[in-house]
Design an enzyme around this catalytic site. Sequence first.
Site, PDB file in Angstrom:
ATOM      1  N   ASP A 103       0.901  -1.112   0.006  1.00 55.85           N
ATOM      2  CA  ASP A 103       0.192  -0.108  -0.164  1.00 55.85           C
ATOM      3  C   ASP A 103       0.894   1.235   0.026  1.00 55.85           C
ATOM      4  OD1 ASP A 103      -2.222  -1.733   0.219  1.00 55.85           O
ATOM      5  OD2 ASP A 103      -2.263  -1.629   2.382  1.00 55.85           O
TER       6      ASP A 103
HETATM    7  N1  URA Z   1      -1.243  -5.925   3.796  1.00 52.64           N
HETATM    8  C1  URA Z   1      -1.832  -4.928   3.733  1.00 52.64           C
HETATM    9  O1  URA Z   1      -2.815  -4.501   4.440  1.00 52.64           O
HETATM   10  N2  URA Z   1      -0.892  -3.724   3.030  1.00 52.64           N
HETATM   11  C2  URA Z   1       0.188  -3.775   2.344  1.00 52.64           C
HETATM   12  O2  URA Z   1       0.778  -2.935   2.016  1.00 52.64           O
HETATM   13  C3  URA Z   1       0.836  -5.175   2.571  1.00 52.64           C
HETATM   14  C4  URA Z   1      -0.326  -6.119   3.031  1.00 52.64           C
END
Ligand code: URA
Length: 240
Positions: A103
């Site tokens: 993310d």
């Molecule tokens: N899980 C998430 O919620 N975000 C990420 O960036 C990676 C795994």
Amino acid sequence: MRLDRYLVEVGLGSRSEVKQIVKKGLIKVNGQVEKSAKTHIREGEDQIHYQDQELTYQTFYYWMLNKPAGVLSATQDSSSKTVLDLLDPDDWRKDLFPVGRLDKDTEGLLLLTNNGPLAHAMLSPKRHVTKVYRALVAGEMTVEDQKRFAEGIRFKDFTSKPAELELLQVGQGCSEVLIRIQEGKFHQVKRMVAACGKEVTYLERLSMGALQLDPELARGTYRALREEELALLQDYDVPL
Ligand code: URA
């Protein structure tokens, strides 16, 4: 391939630097000094020397990036900075891409490569590649939450596979945990924590399979994978 492009790709310098190097007569192609940067060479076949040092052509590139928050795990974007924008222009290639997505606000280990089969293997659900995340959580995670992670959590769109929740520190309304998952569904860690009634306030990926984030690698910087790290990727059974 043009000689100047080849020299940039083997890392000798930028386009303008390698042109100067060629002009100065420092490059030999099959034993003969070559002063034209436009000359076409057959990579992998012709012998190219720079000041008597043989240059070898690299097909695949592997960069370990310590992703900072605020950049997108994408190759390009019209409004946001992407992980590819963090590369020095000399290291940038248009075929590089991140293996999987973090993310925008997640930090930590991201492998950038141009090796498609490797990325495919690392991301394949069949391989069960374990990803380890460190999370800071608003709320106190419990043994009960550990059980839910281990059993798999049912969401509207999928049921998570058994995952591990390790409690590092819990108290005063917050927690620091390690989470090990073998999948990579969108927002998976955040959703699993949210299913337990708590909220991830910070997330960092520490490893992907045997590949671990180098603790010496500053946030926002990257380096080529080392020999021993490349050796770990041999387990995926694809040409490296
Ligand atoms: N899980 C998430 O919620 N975000 C990420 O960036 C990676 C795994």
